[in-house]
Design an enzyme around this catalytic site. Structure first.
Site, PDB file in Angstrom:
ATOM      1  N   ARG A   1       0.898  -1.101  -0.106  1.00 17.16           N
ATOM      2  CA  ARG A   1      -0.112   0.029   0.008  1.00 17.16           C
ATOM      3  C   ARG A   1       0.890   1.344  -0.051  1.00 17.16           C
ATOM      4  O   ARG A   1       1.941   1.217   0.754  1.00 17.16           O
ATOM      5  CB  ARG A   1      -0.835  -0.081   1.363  1.00 17.16           C
ATOM      6  CG  ARG A   1      -1.888   1.377   1.359  1.00 17.16           C
ATOM      7  CD  ARG A   1      -2.568   1.130   2.608  1.00 17.16           C
ATOM      8  NE  ARG A   1      -3.328   2.441   2.671  1.00 17.16           N
ATOM      9  CZ  ARG A   1      -4.002   2.823   3.788  1.00 17.16           C
ATOM     10  NH1 ARG A   1      -3.711   2.058   4.868  1.00 17.16           N
ATOM     11  NH2 ARG A   1      -4.504   3.938   3.879  1.00 17.16           N
TER      12      ARG A   1
ATOM     13  N   GLY B   1     -12.400   0.463  11.305  1.00 16.79           N
ATOM     14  CA  GLY B   1     -12.617  -0.122  12.665  1.00 16.79           C
ATOM     15  C   GLY B   1     -13.922   0.561  13.256  1.00 16.79           C
ATOM     16  O   GLY B   1     -14.770  -0.177  14.146  1.00 16.79           O
TER      17      GLY B   1
ATOM     18  N   ARG C   1      -5.972  13.541  13.653  1.00 14.25           N
ATOM     19  CA  ARG C   1      -5.856  14.746  12.528  1.00 14.25           C
ATOM     20  C   ARG C   1      -7.143  15.680  12.593  1.00 14.25           C
ATOM     21  O   ARG C   1      -8.140  15.066  13.014  1.00 14.25           O
ATOM     22  CB  ARG C   1      -5.769  14.033  11.266  1.00 14.25           C
ATOM     23  CG  ARG C   1      -4.240  13.603  10.784  1.00 14.25           C
ATOM     24  CD  ARG C   1      -4.475  12.905   9.489  1.00 14.25           C
ATOM     25  NE  ARG C   1      -4.227  11.490   9.877  1.00 14.25           N
ATOM     26  CZ  ARG C   1      -4.322  10.380   8.799  1.00 14.25           C
ATOM     27  NH1 ARG C   1      -4.631  10.649   7.867  1.00 14.25           N
ATOM     28  NH2 ARG C   1      -4.242   9.224   9.037  1.00 14.25           N
TER      29      ARG C   1
ATOM     30  N   GLU D   1     -17.227  -0.263  10.987  1.00  5.06           N
ATOM     31  CA  GLU D   1     -17.554  -1.551  11.250  1.00  5.06           C
ATOM     32  C   GLU D   1     -18.316  -1.851  12.701  1.00  5.06           C
ATOM     33  O   GLU D   1     -18.982  -2.834  12.943  1.00  5.06           O
ATOM     34  CB  GLU D   1     -16.608  -2.625  10.776  1.00  5.06           C
ATOM     35  CG  GLU D   1     -16.096  -2.295   9.213  1.00  5.06           C
ATOM     36  CD  GLU D   1     -14.763  -3.118   9.274  1.00  5.06           C
ATOM     37  OE1 GLU D   1     -14.597  -3.866   9.813  1.00  5.06           O
ATOM     38  OE2 GLU D   1     -14.266  -2.795   8.263  1.00  5.06           O
TER      39      GLU D   1
ATOM     40  N   GLY E   1     -11.793   4.988  10.271  1.00  2.00           N
ATOM     41  CA  GLY E   1     -10.712   4.110  11.098  1.00  2.00           C
ATOM     42  C   GLY E   1      -9.829   4.966  11.867  1.00  2.00           C
ATOM     43  O   GLY E   1     -10.435   6.364  12.335  1.00  2.00           O
TER      44      GLY E   1
ATOM     45  N   MET F   1     -11.528   5.633  19.546  1.00  2.00           N
ATOM     46  CA  MET F   1     -12.886   5.955  19.538  1.00  2.00           C
ATOM     47  C   MET F   1     -13.388   4.892  20.904  1.00  2.00           C
ATOM     48  O   MET F   1     -14.186   5.316  21.584  1.00  2.00           O
ATOM     49  CB  MET F   1     -13.711   5.637  18.388  1.00  2.00           C
ATOM     50  CG  MET F   1     -14.933   5.782  18.586  1.00  2.00           C
ATOM     51  SD  MET F   1     -15.797   7.317  19.023  1.00  2.00           S
ATOM     52  CE  MET F   1     -15.801   8.339  17.417  1.00  2.00           C
TER      53      MET F   1
HETATM   54  P1  ADP Z   1      -6.505   1.686  10.726  1.00  2.00           P
HETATM   55  O1  ADP Z   1      -6.667   3.069  10.241  1.00  2.00           O
HETATM   56  O2  ADP Z   1      -5.210   2.042  11.954  1.00  2.00           O
HETATM   57  O3  ADP Z   1      -6.628   0.826  10.076  1.00  2.00           O
HETATM   58  P2  ADP Z   1      -9.020   0.952  12.217  1.00  2.00           P
HETATM   59  O4  ADP Z   1      -9.507   0.737  10.953  1.00  2.00           O
HETATM   60  O5  ADP Z   1      -8.373  -0.433  12.693  1.00  2.00           O
HETATM   61  O6  ADP Z   1      -7.723   1.464  11.872  1.00  2.00           O
HETATM   62  O7  ADP Z   1      -9.902   1.490  13.086  1.00  2.00           O
HETATM   63  C1  ADP Z   1      -9.302   2.067  14.606  1.00  2.00           C
HETATM   64  C2  ADP Z   1     -10.340   2.752  15.094  1.00  2.00           C
HETATM   65  O8  ADP Z   1     -11.568   1.767  15.552  1.00  2.00           O
HETATM   66  C3  ADP Z   1      -9.836   2.970  16.836  1.00  2.00           C
HETATM   67  O9  ADP Z   1     -10.413   4.371  16.884  1.00  2.00           O
HETATM   68  C4  ADP Z   1     -10.795   1.990  17.390  1.00  2.00           C
HETATM   69  O10 ADP Z   1     -11.135   2.606  18.654  1.00  2.00           O
HETATM   70  C5  ADP Z   1     -12.142   1.928  16.636  1.00  2.00           C
HETATM   71  N1  ADP Z   1     -12.672   0.502  17.044  1.00  2.00           N
HETATM   72  C6  ADP Z   1     -12.242  -0.666  16.817  1.00  2.00           C
HETATM   73  N2  ADP Z   1     -13.134  -1.406  17.510  1.00  2.00           N
HETATM   74  C7  ADP Z   1     -14.302  -0.496  18.020  1.00  2.00           C
HETATM   75  C8  ADP Z   1     -15.480  -0.858  18.795  1.00  2.00           C
HETATM   76  N3  ADP Z   1     -15.806  -2.157  19.065  1.00  2.00           N
HETATM   77  N4  ADP Z   1     -16.176   0.186  18.994  1.00  2.00           N
HETATM   78  C9  ADP Z   1     -15.939   1.354  18.740  1.00  2.00           C
HETATM   79  N5  ADP Z   1     -14.734   1.708  18.009  1.00  2.00           N
HETATM   80  C10 ADP Z   1     -13.826   0.691  17.657  1.00  2.00           C
END
Ligand code: ADP
Length: 400
Positions: free
Chosen positions: A94, A329, A242, A332, A211, A285
Site C-alpha cells: 500500500r 474500525g 488529525r 464496522e 478508522g 474511539m
Molecule cells: P487503521 O486506520 O489503523 O486501520 P482501524 O480501521 O483499525 O484503523 O480503526 C481503528 C479505530 O476503530 C479506533 O479508533 C478504534 O477505537 C475503533 N474501534 C475498533 N473497534 C471498535 C469498537 N468495537 N467500538 C468502537 N470503536 C472501535
C-alpha cells in the site's frame, strides 16, 4: 512449496501484513499479522488463515527504536524460519500517494521509486514508511517483483471541479489539487457492493471509511466522483489525531501570533488534534465511548456532526443518494457512532433499525428507509493481492 504474495501496509506506527496464495484463487489469506508500536516498543502478532495465533511476541530482543525497514526484515526472517512450506514470490505494497501519474498499480522499478520519493512531502507521515518497506525488501531479496498500489488512484475518476482548490490556477497545474486517499478500501467496497444492494450498486453511494484515519467517498457507478480528503490526508473528516478540514486562517494565526514553527504546526495538526485533541484523553474511539468524561462525549459529538456535514456535501456532488456504507474500525464496530451520524440524516429519510444497528448487521435500515445503510468490512490487503496477481505477466518479465 506454496508460492505466496506478501502484502505490506506500512503505517506511521505499525506494519500490517498478509500472505496470500500466488495462485488466482480468492481464498482468504494464509497468514495475517501486525507489528505495532514501531519506533517505541514494537510487538509482533501473526495468525494463520483460520485465525489461530502463530506468534505473539514483545520483540524484546530488538532495539525499541528499530525503523520500519529493520522491522520489515525481521518479518521476513520470521516468515523464512517458521513457514518453511511457503515461498514469497512477489510483494504488494500500500503506497499512500501516487500523485497524478499513477492511476493503476505499478511494478516498482528504480524510476518508479524515484517518482514516488517526490511525493514524500505530500504524505510525510506515511509515504517514507511505505517506501522504506519496498527498499528493505529490494535489498534483502534482489529481483523480488514488487507492486505499488496507491490510495490516490481510485479517485482519479473525479471531475476536475471536485479536484480544484479556489487558489491561483498555476498551483493546480503544479499538482496542488485534491487527490483523495483510502482508495484501496473504496475499491474493495465498490467490488462487493453488488452483493449487498444488487443493481443499486451502480447508483449513488457514499462510503464512510472511519478508522484511525477517516474519509468519505461519493461513488456513482462504483467510481469516485468526490471525496472528503484533499491534497493531503489531513483534510475532511475529524480523525483520531488529525484535525480534518480547518480554516487556513488558523494556521496563519498559529505561525504569526503564537510563534509556532512549521514543524510544530505539522505535529499539532497531524498528531495532537482530532479525537485526541478535543477530548484531551485518547485518539481511540473505543476508549472515548467507554469514558464517562464530558470532554470525550463532546469529541464524539463533534466527530459525528462533522461526518454528517461532509456526507451532506457529498450528497450534493451526487445529486441525491441511494445508499451509505460504513466501514473500517469505527464504521464496522460502533453502533453508537453510526446512530449519531444517521440521526443527523433523518431529514433525507434515513431510518435505522436499532437492533440491526446494534448487532453490526450487514444492512441496518428499516424497510421504509429511503436510503439503505450498510455495514461492510473492508479488505485493502485483498485488493493489493489481486493487483499483484493481475500484474503477473509484467512481473515475470521484470524478474527475468
Ligand atoms: P487503521 O486506520 O489503523 O486501520 P482501524 O480501521 O483499525 O484503523 O480503526 C481503528 C479505530 O476503530 C479506533 O479508533 C478504534 O477505537 C475503533 N474501534 C475498533 N473497534 C471498535 C469498537 N468495537 N467500538 C468502537 N470503536 C472501535
Amino acid at each position: 512449496m506454496k508460492r505466496a504474495i506478501l502484502v505490506l501496509n506500512s503505517g506511521s506506527s505499525s506494519i500490517k501484513f498478509a500472505l496470500y496464495s500466488a495462485q488466482g484463487d480468492d481464498a482468504g489469506p494464509l497468514i495475517t499479522g501486525k507489528i505495532a508500536g514501531v519506533g517505541r516498543a514494537p510487538t509482533f502478532k501473526a495468525r494463520d488463515g483460520e485465525g489461530r495465533t502463530l506468534v505473539e511476541d514483545g520483540l524484546e530482543d530488538i532495539d525499541p527504536s528499530a525503523s520500519h525497514g529493520d522491522l520489515t526484515l525481521r518479518l521476513l526472517d520470521w516468515l523464512e524460519k517458521h513457514n518453511s512450506g511457503i515461498e514469497v514470490v512477489a510483494a504488494g505494497h500500500r503506497v499512500v500517494h501516487g500523485g497524478r501519474s499513477f492511476t493503476q498499480p505499478v511494478v516498482v522499478t528504480p524510476d518508479v521509486l524515484q517518482l514516488l520519493e517526490g511525493y514524500v512531502s505530500l504524505a510525510p507521515l506515511h509515504q517514507p514508511h511505505n517506501l522504506s518497506a519496498i527498499k528493505a525488501l529490494a535489498k534483502r531479496l534482489a529481483g523480488l517483483p514488487q507492486v505499488a498500489c496507491f490510495d490516490t488512484s481510485f479517485h482519479r475518476t473525479q471531475p476536475r471541479v471536485a479536484e480544484l482548490f479556489a487558489l491561483p490556477r498555476a498551483l493546480a497545474d503544479e499538482g496542488v489539487i485534491r487527490y483523495g486517499f483510502h482508495g484501496l478500501s473504496y475499491e474493495y467496497i465498490a467490488s462487493v457492493l453488488g452483493d449487498h444492494i444488487g443493481p443499486k450498486a451502480e447508483g449513488r453511494v457514499i462510503v464512510a471509511h472511519l478508522g484511525n484515519g477517516a474519509s468519505m467517498c461519493a461513488m456513482q457507478g462504483r467510481r469516485s466522483v468526490a471525496t472528503s480528503m484533499g491534497f493531503t490526508a489531513l483534510h475532511g473528516l475529524m480523525m483520531g489525531r488529525r484535525c480534518g478540514t480547518l480554516d487556513a486562517g488558523v494556521v496563519l494565526h498559529l505561525v504569526q501570533n503564537k510563534g509556532l514553527s512549521v514543524d510544530d504546526v505539522q505535529h499539532m495538526l497531524y498528531r495532537e488534534s482530532g479525537l485526541l485533541g478535543v477530548s484531551g484523553i485518547s485518539n481511540n474511539m473505543q476508549v472515548l465511548l467507554e469514558s464517562g468524561d464530558e470532554r470525550a462525549r463532546e469529541a464524539i459529538e463533534l466527530y459525528c456532526y462533522r461526518a454528517a456535514g461532509e456526507l451532506g456535501s457529498l450528497v450534493m456532488a451526487l445529486g441525491g443518494l441511494d445508499a451509505i456504507v460504513f466501514t473500517a474500525g469505527i464504521g464496522e464496530n460502533s453502533a453508537y457512532v453510526r446512530r449519531l451520524i444517521c440521526e443527523r440524516l433523518s431529514w433525507m429519510g434515513v431510518e435505522l433499525n436499532a437492533s440491526d444497528n446494534d448487532r453490526n448487521a450487514p444492512k441496518i435500515t428499516t424497510a421504509s428507509s429511503t436510503i439503505d445503510v450498510l455495514v461492510v468490512p473492508t479488505n485493502e490487503e485483498l485488493v493489493i493481492a489481486k493487483a499483484v496477481r493481475a500484474l503477473d505477466s509484467e512481473l515475470a518479465s521484470a524478474a527475468s
